[in-house]
Design an enzyme around this catalytic site. Sequence first.
Site, short mmCIF file in Angstrom:
data_model
loop_
_atom_site.label_atom_id
_atom_site.label_comp_id
_atom_site.label_asym_id
_atom_site.label_seq_id
_atom_site.Cartn_x
_atom_site.Cartn_y
_atom_site.Cartn_z
N ARG A 36 50.20 -0.56 -50.94
CA ARG A 36 51.10 0.22 -50.23
C ARG A 36 52.45 -0.55 -49.90
O ARG A 36 53.61 0.18 -49.71
CB ARG A 36 50.67 0.76 -48.95
CG ARG A 36 49.47 1.93 -49.24
CD ARG A 36 48.78 2.40 -47.92
NE ARG A 36 47.95 3.70 -48.41
CZ ARG A 36 47.20 4.12 -47.57
NH1 ARG A 36 47.39 3.70 -46.04
NH2 ARG A 36 46.29 5.15 -47.86
N GLU A 71 43.27 1.73 -57.42
CA GLU A 71 42.68 3.06 -57.36
C GLU A 71 41.34 2.67 -58.33
O GLU A 71 40.43 3.26 -57.93
CB GLU A 71 43.33 4.36 -57.90
CG GLU A 71 44.36 4.89 -56.85
CD GLU A 71 44.07 5.20 -55.60
OE1 GLU A 71 42.63 5.30 -55.35
OE2 GLU A 71 44.54 5.06 -54.29
N GLN A 89 34.11 3.63 -55.80
CA GLN A 89 32.86 3.06 -55.46
C GLN A 89 32.80 1.59 -54.96
O GLN A 89 31.63 1.03 -54.90
CB GLN A 89 31.88 3.20 -56.65
CG GLN A 89 31.44 4.58 -57.06
CD GLN A 89 30.80 4.61 -58.62
OE1 GLN A 89 31.48 3.99 -59.55
NE2 GLN A 89 29.66 5.13 -58.54
N GLY A 117 31.79 -5.65 -58.84
CA GLY A 117 30.85 -4.71 -59.47
C GLY A 117 31.39 -3.56 -60.46
O GLY A 117 32.55 -3.64 -60.77
N TYR A 149 41.01 12.34 -60.28
CA TYR A 149 41.36 11.61 -58.89
C TYR A 149 42.54 10.52 -59.24
O TYR A 149 43.72 10.44 -58.64
CB TYR A 149 40.24 11.09 -58.29
CG TYR A 149 40.83 10.30 -57.10
CD1 TYR A 149 41.15 10.68 -55.93
CD2 TYR A 149 40.61 8.78 -57.19
CE1 TYR A 149 41.55 9.84 -54.81
CE2 TYR A 149 41.21 8.19 -56.30
CZ TYR A 149 41.76 8.58 -55.10
OH TYR A 149 41.92 7.96 -54.04
N ASP A 167 39.34 12.75 -53.59
CA ASP A 167 38.01 11.87 -53.60
C ASP A 167 36.92 12.35 -52.78
O ASP A 167 37.14 13.52 -52.07
CB ASP A 167 38.33 10.48 -53.36
CG ASP A 167 38.98 10.40 -51.82
OD1 ASP A 167 39.04 11.24 -51.15
OD2 ASP A 167 39.14 9.06 -51.50
#
Length: 337
Positions: free
Chosen positions: A14, A26, A31, A70, A109, A127
């Site tokens: 930001r 994003e 997740q 991940g 999204y 989301d």
Amino acid sequence: MDWFAHHKRDLPWRRDVSAYHTLVSETMLQQTRVEAVLTAYTRFLRCLPTVAALADCEENALYKLWEGLGYYRRAKNLQRAAQMIVTDFGGEIPRKVSDLLRLPGVGAYTAGAIASIAYGLRVPAVDGNVLRVMARLEADYADIALPQTKQLLTDHLQNVMPAQNAGDFNQALMDFGACVCLPNGAPLCRTCPVADYCLAFAQNAVGQLPVKSPKKTRRIEERRVFLLLFEDKVALRKRPNSGLLAGLWEFPNTTDDSEAFLASLGVKPETCRPIVPCGEAKHIFTHLEWHMTGTALTLREQPNQKSLCWVDAALLVKDYAMPSAFAHYRSYFLDKP
Ligand code: SF4
């Protein structure tokens, strides 16, 4: 938005807003907890500051930069998106939602987030946080796991979004869901700045919302993981280029008969000393759980097996991206005397 102006989270993406920074952050946040993304984001951008640099990055280096996040398929998709931006869009991340949706790994999204946050366009970004906040504010009992519910809420948001500061509007909803209207029955209603407008609060129904149908149960796989040790090195192998954890490095492991598996790698357990258990670990994927049991075998000779790659601790840390599923065994190797 008044609340957001005073309470917005100070996040690195930001501080220096661009379409590339929004695309990267994003994608990482899908997740994955914000805390895990903070370090990875800064490291990633230091090495790959532009779309062109990401498009050209060598696969192993890309996975190394993704370590700790991940869901490595996102990294590959992010790179494919960068390559498409270079070839099809002259290196500029497109503004139109229909073009953004063509990029690999970019769904509604992420497209909404880029369009609104980086380009100021009036496009919702919905989301899980936003779905929860909307369902509670409107006491809407529709199942938020269903795509049609998401579409209806997206359409509704599209109608009420302000003409200016669309990015702040979307981020306000995200932050409000992450910091005040919390999941799992723990929203901070007593100090909530919009409690006066909240229908779930008025109807004493906060605990029942949102309605979300349970996910399918996960399949469980029992895996044996082997740390094959020779001198100061351990054996790794590369996973196939498609499917789960594609292209990443792992310790040899199997769901089949251990003896036959070791024989296929040219390892004879009777010649290994010592053989020690190195613990159990569990890793949860979206549809699958690995229940792992580890064994460390110290080999007298190095098997002549092309599928294995032998690395010492320093090289493992520096160059080999290993999924967090193997974190327990990676630490075992790195920490052993
Ligand atoms: Fe969420 Fe409670 Fe605020 Fe309603 S009153 S928006 S449920 S935090």
